[in-house]
Design a protein around this motif. Structure first.
Motif, short mmCIF file in Angstrom:
data_model
loop_
_atom_site.label_atom_id
_atom_site.label_comp_id
_atom_site.label_asym_id
_atom_site.label_seq_id
_atom_site.Cartn_x
_atom_site.Cartn_y
_atom_site.Cartn_z
N ILE A 168 64.08 35.15 64.22
CA ILE A 168 64.60 35.43 62.88
C ILE A 168 64.94 34.11 62.20
O ILE A 168 65.07 33.06 62.85
N GLU A 169 65.07 34.18 60.90
CA GLU A 169 65.48 33.02 60.11
C GLU A 169 66.65 33.42 59.22
O GLU A 169 66.61 34.47 58.57
N ASP A 170 67.69 32.60 59.23
CA ASP A 170 68.80 32.80 58.32
C ASP A 170 69.18 31.46 57.70
O ASP A 170 68.38 30.50 57.74
N ASN A 171 70.36 31.37 57.13
CA ASN A 171 70.76 30.13 56.47
C ASN A 171 70.87 28.94 57.42
O ASN A 171 70.88 27.79 57.00
N ASN A 172 70.98 29.22 58.71
CA ASN A 172 71.10 28.15 59.71
C ASN A 172 69.77 27.81 60.38
O ASN A 172 69.73 27.08 61.36
N GLY A 173 68.68 28.38 59.87
CA GLY A 173 67.36 28.06 60.40
C GLY A 173 66.78 29.17 61.27
O GLY A 173 67.19 30.33 61.17
N LEU A 174 65.79 28.80 62.12
CA LEU A 174 65.09 29.75 62.97
C LEU A 174 65.84 29.94 64.27
O LEU A 174 66.37 28.99 64.85
N HIS A 175 65.87 31.20 64.75
CA HIS A 175 66.54 31.51 66.00
C HIS A 175 65.64 32.41 66.84
O HIS A 175 65.09 33.39 66.33
N THR A 176 65.51 32.11 68.11
CA THR A 176 64.79 32.97 69.04
C THR A 176 65.80 33.87 69.74
O THR A 176 66.61 33.42 70.55
N LEU A 177 65.79 35.14 69.38
CA LEU A 177 66.75 36.10 69.94
C LEU A 177 66.33 36.57 71.33
O LEU A 177 67.17 36.79 72.20
N VAL A 178 65.02 36.78 71.48
CA VAL A 178 64.48 37.24 72.76
C VAL A 178 63.26 36.39 73.06
O VAL A 178 62.41 36.17 72.17
N ASP A 179 63.17 35.91 74.27
CA ASP A 179 61.99 35.13 74.66
C ASP A 179 61.13 35.99 75.59
O ASP A 179 61.61 36.93 76.22
N SER A 180 59.86 35.64 75.67
CA SER A 180 58.94 36.39 76.52
C SER A 180 58.15 35.43 77.38
O SER A 180 58.04 34.24 77.08
N GLU A 181 57.58 35.94 78.46
CA GLU A 181 56.89 35.12 79.43
C GLU A 181 55.40 35.43 79.45
O GLU A 181 55.01 36.60 79.46
N ALA A 182 54.58 34.37 79.46
CA ALA A 182 53.14 34.54 79.59
C ALA A 182 52.79 34.83 81.04
O ALA A 182 53.26 34.15 81.95
N ILE A 183 51.94 35.82 81.25
CA ILE A 183 51.50 36.21 82.59
C ILE A 183 50.00 36.02 82.66
O ILE A 183 49.25 36.62 81.88
#
Length: 564
Positions: free
Chosen positions: A532-547
């Motif tokens: 997501i992006e808000d006034n404080n920049g980009l944030h990764t809330l959930v990360d995922s793994e490449a398999i």
């Protein structure tokens, strides 16, 4: 930032009737073809763009029909063994599938004019070809830092932004399907959830007890994983609910079948011109089952199960144009254009989920499902990628030949639209397609040597690069899959090697045999990261793994032909 803006604009355009919007990866899946055709074509790696004289050229360079000096009937059968091998952090799992296929049948008619110069003859051809097999099973087993429940909670909490303030908002809890209730009332709720980004997935997660809501104030709704723990000090939910055991089973089937109607002409045995009109029939079936287990020291266990079925049917049309020039007896040059396929598509789908969670001691077992009777469906249109083919071939007397094809496929201009052609999918699909996809380069190399006038041996190779741009291919961006299907794969390229034999029993009857080994590399994901992006920049809330996922296919094809 632009990707998120695309998503938000798209969410504002979606109506409640569009509940299972297709994504860019769906467009890519149905735009792909693979090396398939007669055994001679396969044995030489599909490098027939400048050679012609094979019915498979109808679907690539139809000018190859002009090479024929007689009429012909041909058919091909094949047996394929498909093995998918996954490697999830050292946890390796194999899944196998064997399939018998009827790959093609065709007729080529030759009509000489009796002239020695100018228009020497013309040809017509009718063929059925299977240009893509979807048949595959694959399995993933491992552990990961985030849960599907974390993913669903993030999607529910950040389902859109206010047009005026730009602030994020979540799906109001009173618009979610009833917790643990499956009835006609919940079906109506799902209709309304189509207006939210990831609405169906979030709704199913809430209905099945995977996520819960935490009202910070009357205007904002934040969701959390139901498998997370409550922090008494900060009065909030921990966001990390790491499962101890994760698995995904996927079964795919179906094919893309093409019916070609071709015409070609021979001008002075030096220039050959051809055209094909093609009708394409697509069917794709997918079923998947995903689970997470949470193991505790007292030997108890919580779990979640998540399943999906998807049926896709489509009919399309396209055309191919091609030219072959023979400047000398030992040299042939070819160029062809293969148009996009313009499809009319229908998807039908169903998702279900159930959980066992001791955080709900009064009712630990909860389930949910999307509308199921009849299955919901979506009608839409798809324009696939087009491609150019440039070819050169060398002829060594009556004993040998070598051929090279270079294909340039343009996946940047794939497009999805509604049944009436309006591009209300454009912000989410068309713009992201242009950002995430580019050109696919395919190199085909083939050779044939006649040991005797009746017996020939062949060999070929085929290399295809992924059209996905580097950052997208390596999982740097959020991916927006359709409906409640969270898993997906990202293409890493294909390579194949082939050998073949040919024997002419009589001047009229012949048989060809080919064996092809193909390796398709992908990265699989159980769900996407959430950014997501808000006034404080980009944030990764959930990360995922490449398999890591490799699909190895061994195909044996037999072609029988009769010339007359």
């Amino acid at each position: 930032m632009n990707r998120i803006a695309c998503l938000l604009v798209s969410a504002s355009l979606l109506s409640s009737g569009v509940v299972f919007a297709q994504g860019e990866l769906d467009a890519y899946r149905y735009s792909q073809t693979e090396l398939n055709g007669t055994a001679r074509y396969l044995g030489m790696g599909g490098a027939f763009g400048a050679l012609g004289g094979d019915i498979s050229s109808m679907s690539s360079n139809p000018a190859g029909l002009g090479i024929y000096r007689s009429s012909e009937i041909v058919t091909t059968l094949s047996l394929s063994s498909i093995k998918a091998k996954s490697d999830w952090g050292g946890s390796k799992v194999d899944a196998n599938k064997t399939k018998f296929n009827f790959d093609n049948i065709a007729y080529v008619g030759y009509f000489p004019t009796g002239n020695d110069e100018g228009l020497i003859g013309w040809n017509v051809g009718f063929s059925y070809n299977r240009v893509k097999n979807f048949n595959r099973n694959y399995r993933l087993r491992g552990t990961q830092n985030y849960s599907l429940a974390d993913y669903a909670a993030a999607k529910a909490s950040y389902a859109g932004t206010d047009r005026n303030s730009g602030e994020w908002f979540g799906i109001p809890e009173n618009e979610m399907p009833p917790f643990g209730v499956v009835n006609n009332e919940s079906d109506l709720v799902y209709d309304k959830l189509g207006a939210y980004n990831g609405g169906w997935l979030s709704g199913l997660a809430y209905q099945s007890g995977m996520i819960g809501a935490n009202q910070a104030n009357v205007n904002d709704t934040y969701y959390h994983s139901a498998f997370a723990e409550w922090d008494q000090n900060n009065q909030n939910w921990y966001s990390d609910s790491r499962p101890d055991d994760v698995g995904l089973d996927v079964s795919e089937s179906g094919a893309i079948d093409q019916y070609d109607f071709s015409f070609a002409t021979n001008i002075s045995n030096r220039v050959f011109i051809g055209a094909t009109i093609a009708v394409t029939d697509l069917n794709y079936r997918m079923s998947s089952s995903y689970f997470e287990n949470y193991l505790y020291t007292d030997n108890s266990m919580d779990y979640l199960d998540w399943g999906n079925t998807l049926r896709v049917d489509g009919t399309g049309y396209s055309f191919n144009l091609g030219v072959i020039v023979r400047p000398a007896d030992y040299l042939r040059l070819g160029v062809a254009y293969n148009s996009p396929i313009w499809y009319k598509m229908t998807d039908s789908y169903w998702g279900y989920a159930d959980t066992h969670n001791e955080n709900y001691p009064e009712d630990p077992d909860v389930s949910g499902e999307t509308p199921a009777s009849p299955y919901p469906y979506t009608n839409y249109k798809l324009r696939t990628a087009d491609k150019w083919i440039f070819s050169v071939a060398g002829i060594i007397g009556q004993t040998a030949l070598i051929s090279l094809d270079y294909e340039l496929g343009n996946y940047k201009y794939m497009k999805l639209s509604d049944p009436y052609g309006y591009e209300h999918y454009e912000a989410l699909n068309h713009d992201l397609i242009q950002k995430d996809f580019g050109l696919a380069h395919t190199l085909k190399l083939g050779a044939e040597v006649k040991i005797t006038p009746q017996f020939a041996v062949r060999a070929g190779a085929n290399w295809r690069t992924s059209p996905m741009k580097k950052e997208f291919r390596e999982g740097a961006f959020e991916v927006f899959p359709a409906g409640t299907v969270a898993h997906y794969t990202l293409d890493k390229g294909t390579i194949s090697y082939s050998v073949g034999l040919g024997y002419r029993f009589t001047p009229n009857f012949y048989m060809d045999l080919a064996c092809v080994y193909r390796q398709y590399k992908e990265d699989a994901y159980t769900f996407s990261k959430v950014i997501i992006e808000d006034n404080n920049g980009l944030h990764t809330l959930v990360d995922s793994e490449a398999i890591g996922l490799k699909t190895n296919t061994t195909q044996v094809a037999l072609t029988l032909g009769y010339k007359f």
